[in-house]
Motif scaffolding. Structure first.
Motif, PDB file in Angstrom:
ATOM      1  N   GLY A 146      -4.753  -4.468  -3.754  1.00 50.63           N
ATOM      2  CA  GLY A 146      -4.852  -3.018  -3.869  1.00 50.63           C
ATOM      3  C   GLY A 146      -3.759  -2.294  -3.110  1.00 50.63           C
ATOM      4  O   GLY A 146      -3.171  -1.320  -3.602  1.00 50.63           O
ATOM      5  N   CYS A 147      -3.442  -2.774  -1.911  1.00 46.99           N
ATOM      6  CA  CYS A 147      -2.414  -2.125  -1.092  1.00 46.99           C
ATOM      7  C   CYS A 147      -1.015  -2.304  -1.674  1.00 46.99           C
ATOM      8  O   CYS A 147      -0.110  -1.521  -1.362  1.00 46.99           O
ATOM      9  CB  CYS A 147      -2.476  -2.659   0.336  1.00 46.99           C
ATOM     10  SG  CYS A 147      -3.932  -2.111   1.258  1.00 46.99           S
ATOM     11  N   GLN A 148      -0.827  -3.312  -2.511  1.00 46.70           N
ATOM     12  CA  GLN A 148       0.462  -3.488  -3.176  1.00 46.70           C
ATOM     13  C   GLN A 148       0.745  -2.355  -4.160  1.00 46.70           C
ATOM     14  O   GLN A 148       1.887  -2.168  -4.581  1.00 46.70           O
ATOM     15  CB  GLN A 148       0.493  -4.844  -3.900  1.00 46.70           C
ATOM     16  CG  GLN A 148       0.610  -6.013  -2.958  1.00 46.70           C
ATOM     17  CD  GLN A 148       0.481  -7.367  -3.626  1.00 46.70           C
ATOM     18  OE1 GLN A 148       0.492  -8.400  -2.956  1.00 46.70           O
ATOM     19  NE2 GLN A 148       0.342  -7.394  -4.932  1.00 46.70           N
ATOM     20  N   GLU A 149      -0.272  -1.575  -4.485  1.00 51.01           N
ATOM     21  CA  GLU A 149      -0.110  -0.468  -5.422  1.00 51.01           C
ATOM     22  C   GLU A 149       0.247   0.845  -4.728  1.00 51.01           C
ATOM     23  O   GLU A 149       0.417   1.868  -5.393  1.00 51.01           O
ATOM     24  CB  GLU A 149      -1.384  -0.311  -6.256  1.00 51.01           C
ATOM     25  CG  GLU A 149      -1.692  -1.542  -7.097  1.00 51.01           C
ATOM     26  CD  GLU A 149      -3.012  -1.440  -7.857  1.00 51.01           C
ATOM     27  OE1 GLU A 149      -3.755  -0.449  -7.632  1.00 51.01           O
ATOM     28  OE2 GLU A 149      -3.301  -2.343  -8.665  1.00 51.01           O
ATOM     29  N   GLY A 166      -3.755  -2.163  11.499  1.00 51.06           N
ATOM     30  CA  GLY A 166      -5.017  -2.490  12.151  1.00 51.06           C
ATOM     31  C   GLY A 166      -5.299  -3.971  12.011  1.00 51.06           C
ATOM     32  O   GLY A 166      -5.042  -4.757  12.903  1.00 51.06           O
ATOM     33  N   THR A 167      -5.787  -4.361  10.824  1.00 60.13           N
ATOM     34  CA  THR A 167      -6.061  -5.779  10.569  1.00 60.13           C
ATOM     35  C   THR A 167      -4.925  -6.470   9.823  1.00 60.13           C
ATOM     36  O   THR A 167      -4.965  -7.686   9.635  1.00 60.13           O
ATOM     37  CB  THR A 167      -7.369  -5.937   9.775  1.00 60.13           C
ATOM     38  OG1 THR A 167      -7.306  -5.119   8.590  1.00 60.13           O
ATOM     39  CG2 THR A 167      -8.563  -5.515  10.615  1.00 60.13           C
ATOM     40  N   GLY A 168      -3.930  -5.713   9.366  1.00 56.97           N
ATOM     41  CA  GLY A 168      -2.754  -6.316   8.739  1.00 56.97           C
ATOM     42  C   GLY A 168      -2.739  -6.281   7.226  1.00 56.97           C
ATOM     43  O   GLY A 168      -1.760  -6.700   6.598  1.00 56.97           O
ATOM     44  N   GLY A 169      -3.802  -5.791   6.598  1.00 57.11           N
ATOM     45  CA  GLY A 169      -3.875  -5.796   5.141  1.00 57.11           C
ATOM     46  C   GLY A 169      -2.924  -4.828   4.473  1.00 57.11           C
ATOM     47  O   GLY A 169      -2.238  -5.170   3.501  1.00 57.11           O
ATOM     48  N   THR A 170      -2.863  -3.607   4.988  1.00 53.29           N
ATOM     49  CA  THR A 170      -2.020  -2.585   4.363  1.00 53.29           C
ATOM     50  C   THR A 170      -0.554  -2.969   4.436  1.00 53.29           C
ATOM     51  O   THR A 170       0.167  -2.919   3.428  1.00 53.29           O
ATOM     52  CB  THR A 170      -2.252  -1.219   5.037  1.00 53.29           C
ATOM     53  OG1 THR A 170      -3.634  -0.877   4.951  1.00 53.29           O
ATOM     54  CG2 THR A 170      -1.419  -0.145   4.363  1.00 53.29           C
ATOM     55  N   ILE A 171      -0.105  -3.373   5.618  1.00 59.25           N
ATOM     56  CA  ILE A 171       1.310  -3.727   5.743  1.00 59.25           C
ATOM     57  C   ILE A 171       1.632  -4.951   4.890  1.00 59.25           C
ATOM     58  O   ILE A 171       2.728  -5.041   4.322  1.00 59.25           O
ATOM     59  CB  ILE A 171       1.721  -3.943   7.216  1.00 59.25           C
ATOM     60  CG1 ILE A 171       3.252  -4.047   7.316  1.00 59.25           C
ATOM     61  CG2 ILE A 171       1.046  -5.161   7.814  1.00 59.25           C
ATOM     62  CD1 ILE A 171       3.784  -4.089   8.733  1.00 59.25           C
ATOM     63  N   SER A 172       0.699  -5.867   4.740  1.00 58.93           N
ATOM     64  CA  SER A 172       0.948  -7.043   3.907  1.00 58.93           C
ATOM     65  C   SER A 172       1.182  -6.630   2.452  1.00 58.93           C
ATOM     66  O   SER A 172       2.081  -7.148   1.782  1.00 58.93           O
ATOM     67  CB  SER A 172      -0.223  -8.022   3.996  1.00 58.93           C
ATOM     68  OG  SER A 172      -0.348  -8.542   5.302  1.00 58.93           O
TER      69      SER A 172
END
Length: 298
Positions: A146-149, A166-172
């Motif tokens: 989802g964050c890749q979008e 925070g947990t690293g998901g968005t930047i990933s």
């Protein structure tokens, strides 16, 4: 929506902010992105209940509670801190989540650390029945999808993509979708460098860096300087920032510009990941400490 900051920066540097906080009134920013495919997966599995984890003022808890209500799921929040069980009505985040129908499982901080332990999860299922598990902060492979979008074709002009971590998901997700000429800068809200390895489990590209100097003492920590910055930024731009994530990231970017980190003519895009629901809770803490309040109106 990308909004250019009408601020005169040195070296002809331009800064814009992607207003992910405006995606949804209650599930804003990266929480909307992280939950998108997790909710679809939960439906595919015919799950009736979502269970997740969070602290006292968790944006993720609020987002899961509202999303569950909106899309017909029961929701359970495993909350860090047994003492919070008697303080729901005093806590804007937990009160909102409860009003959305979320049930709570309050656990000690010691037991909360077991949130990825299979025996701990099995005990929750024995007690609460079957559920679709969403990790703390929402970060898993579906969240990163989802964050890749977040980045779109219109963002190709930017060389630096910046976000709070925070947990690293968005930047990933941003790292995976960034173009070859772009560099992703992450600003952890937590103290320490332990997120490097976590992020590497989700990405292969090397186009990123964590800036570790703007956590203001650690997760949930804030001081008068940051409060003044958030208030001044709002007065100047009419863009509200949260004090846990985006406020620290924007503070860091402007400080780095002043310290000559970026080259001439740099085009910088800041990702506003939302989190504004947490301002009310932070203001309660600031008031108790007799510190200035965050004066924004989202």
């Amino acid at each position: 929506m990308n909004q250019s900051l009408k601020i005169a920066f040195p070296k002809n540097i331009s800064v814009s902010i992607k207003r992910e906080d405006l995606i949804h009134p209650f599930v804003s920013g990266n929480k909307f992105r992280k939950l998108k495919y997790n909710l679809l997966q939960a439906k595919d599995e015919n799950a009736a209940t979502l269970l997740t984890f969070g602290g006292a003022y968790s944006n993720h808890i609020a987002a899961v509670a509202f999303s569950g209500k909106e899309q017909g799921f029961k929701t359970i929040g495993v909350i860090r801190g047994e003492e919070l069980a008697s303080k729901i009505q005093e806590n804007p985040t937990l009160k909102f989540a409860q009003e959305c129908g979320m049930q709570f499982e309050f656990v000690s901080r010691e037991n909360y650390r077991l949130k990825e332990n299979q025996d701990f999860i099995s005990n929750l299922k024995q007690k609460r029945g079957n559920f679709y598990l969403i990790p703390e902060g929402g970060t898993n492979d579906l969240a990163i999808q989802g964050c890749q979008e977040i980045l779109t074709d219109e963002d190709a002009e930017f060389v630096y993509i910046c976000c709070a971590v925070g947990t690293g998901g968005t930047i990933s997700g941003l790292i995976n979708s960034a173009l070859p000429h772009q560099k992703v800068l992450g600003f952890p809200a937590l103290k320490g460098d332990f997120l490097q390895d976590e992020i590497r489990t989700f990405v292969k590209n090397q186009n990123w860096e964590l800036i570790l100097d703007y956590h203001f003492g650690g997760y949930g920590k804030i001081n008068s300087e940051l409060v003044r910055f958030i208030n001044d930024f709002y007065q100047t731009t009419q863009i509200p920032l949260d004090p846990i994530y985006t406020g620290k990231m924007v503070f860091g970017i402007i400080d780095l510009i002043q310290k000559d980190y970026f080259p001439e003519n740099a085009k910088i895009l800041l990702i506003h990941t939302g989190g504004l629901q947490g301002v009310a809770g932070m203001n309660t803490k600031l008031k108790n400490k007799k510190l200035p309040l965050i004066e924004i109106h989202d």
